[in-house]
Scaffold this active site. Sequence first.
Site, short mmCIF file in Angstrom:
data_model
loop_
_atom_site.label_atom_id
_atom_site.label_comp_id
_atom_site.label_asym_id
_atom_site.label_seq_id
_atom_site.Cartn_x
_atom_site.Cartn_y
_atom_site.Cartn_z
N GLU A 109 0.95 -1.36 -0.16
CA GLU A 109 -0.10 -0.11 0.17
C GLU A 109 0.79 1.30 0.04
O GLU A 109 1.81 1.23 0.32
CB GLU A 109 -1.02 0.17 1.23
CG GLU A 109 -0.36 -0.42 2.31
CD GLU A 109 -1.45 -0.44 3.52
OE1 GLU A 109 -1.86 -1.71 3.63
OE2 GLU A 109 -1.61 0.19 4.49
N CYS A 130 3.55 8.58 0.31
CA CYS A 130 4.21 7.74 1.30
C CYS A 130 4.41 6.10 0.56
O CYS A 130 3.44 5.66 0.39
CB CYS A 130 3.34 7.59 2.39
SG CYS A 130 3.80 6.29 3.75
N CYS A 137 6.83 -6.87 7.10
CA CYS A 137 8.04 -6.29 7.71
C CYS A 137 8.68 -7.38 8.68
O CYS A 137 7.71 -8.04 9.54
CB CYS A 137 7.84 -4.96 8.40
SG CYS A 137 9.22 -4.20 8.96
N CYS A 141 7.45 -4.51 15.19
CA CYS A 141 7.31 -3.45 16.31
C CYS A 141 6.01 -3.72 16.52
O CYS A 141 4.99 -4.13 16.01
CB CYS A 141 7.27 -2.06 15.58
SG CYS A 141 8.85 -1.78 15.10
N CYS A 144 2.31 -1.96 15.29
CA CYS A 144 2.37 -1.88 14.04
C CYS A 144 1.70 -2.86 13.11
O CYS A 144 2.12 -4.17 13.22
CB CYS A 144 3.82 -1.52 13.17
SG CYS A 144 3.88 -1.32 11.65
N CYS A 358 0.90 2.62 8.29
CA CYS A 358 1.29 1.41 7.40
C CYS A 358 0.77 0.11 7.67
O CYS A 358 0.51 -0.22 8.63
CB CYS A 358 2.78 1.68 7.21
SG CYS A 358 3.62 1.26 8.80
#
Length: 377
Positions: A109, A130, A137, A141, A144, A358
Amino acid sequence: MAGLKNIAVSVSSFVRNWAKVDIKSVQLHELEESVRALGEPVYHAKQIAEWLYKKRAASFDEMTDLARKLRLQLAEQFSFGKIDVVRVLGAQDTTRKFLFRLSDEALIESVLIPASPALYGMRSDRRTVCVSTQVGCAYGCKFCASGLEGFSRSLQPNEIIDQILAIEREAGDKMDNIVFMGMGEPLANFDNVMRAIRIINARWGLSIGARHITVSTSGLAPQIRRLAEESLQIRLAVSLHGASDQVRNQIMPINRRYNIETLLSACDYYALRKKQHLTFEYILIEGVNNSDEQARLLARHARRVKAKVNLIPYNTVRGLPWTRPSQDRQEKFLSILRAHGIATTLRREKGHDIDAACGQLRLQTKNVGQDSGVLLS
Ligand code: SAH
Ligand code: SF4
């Protein structure tokens, strides 16, 4: 039998295509080498770049001022990827979020922010994209959405470039700022991200000034030092989100590898080497990192490396327990930093209503399917 044979042919050509470098991943000088190796005059390389980044051709076939033979040779040598828009979500203030499908069906995205707040030292009346740098990922974290489903793969340079081209096409407008703050950790995909940045920055490419390009990292200290050696004056944002190791360890596993002291010393190095102010991003999460003491410690770190601070009220993520502090608490945190003389902004969140943080749209689409937004295909 004939059918089987056809399948075999298409599979082998797929494998061959897969191994090819994409035309939007190469630099102009590499293109010149390829054209020269084909026995053609090198000026064709500039023509090709113009077709790609100025006239926005979607295939070699469209490059009508190149000889057909050369077009065929190029198609032999390079793939010509594209990304498909799957969904577009628009907030009332016209921040728009795009969900893209890549050639291997992976979803990523990007966000378009039409008039961005004056962040990272850029002007405020600019259109910002962005972009994502990875599918998922690996850094996990705790707050997130991108990290929730783990890591699939890194993006190729052309997949980064294509996010910008597709958004410019959808918006009918040229973008002014690029921030690497979508899904993924840009510095864990260093070479591909730098390659994309050189294309974004080049006059023959997207022609966006280096000072209008910001890379955000969760704190990969050695790669921050490596980035400091790059000649381009791109901007750096560091996702701090905790001002002591104790708090940061709780929410960002990377801190156990590179603690705050190691990270700050890499930031120092970057700031000195680039003669540049960097930005600390700091998400405000209720009861986790928003105490007065954290604000004072954060001010100390920011003063040390001469960083500005960008406070971001936490965007809730479905399935995660965190919430944003009350407006009063946010303002109190801000006032402590300002009282310590730190240039600080508090993002009065744009795009909160479209799950702009995100990884959230992708997650929502995969988990729930088509609930809200515009379904394009
Ligand atoms: N991996 C890089 C860049 C992508 S994340 C990094 O971590 O910096 C971009 C920014 O969005 C980071 O500052 C990240 O911490 C922040 N972010 C992630 N989830 C968020 C959420 N739920 N609400 C607000 N910001 C979030
Ligand atoms: Fe990855 Fe950045 Fe999300 Fe952390 S905040 S999981 S590094 S994308």
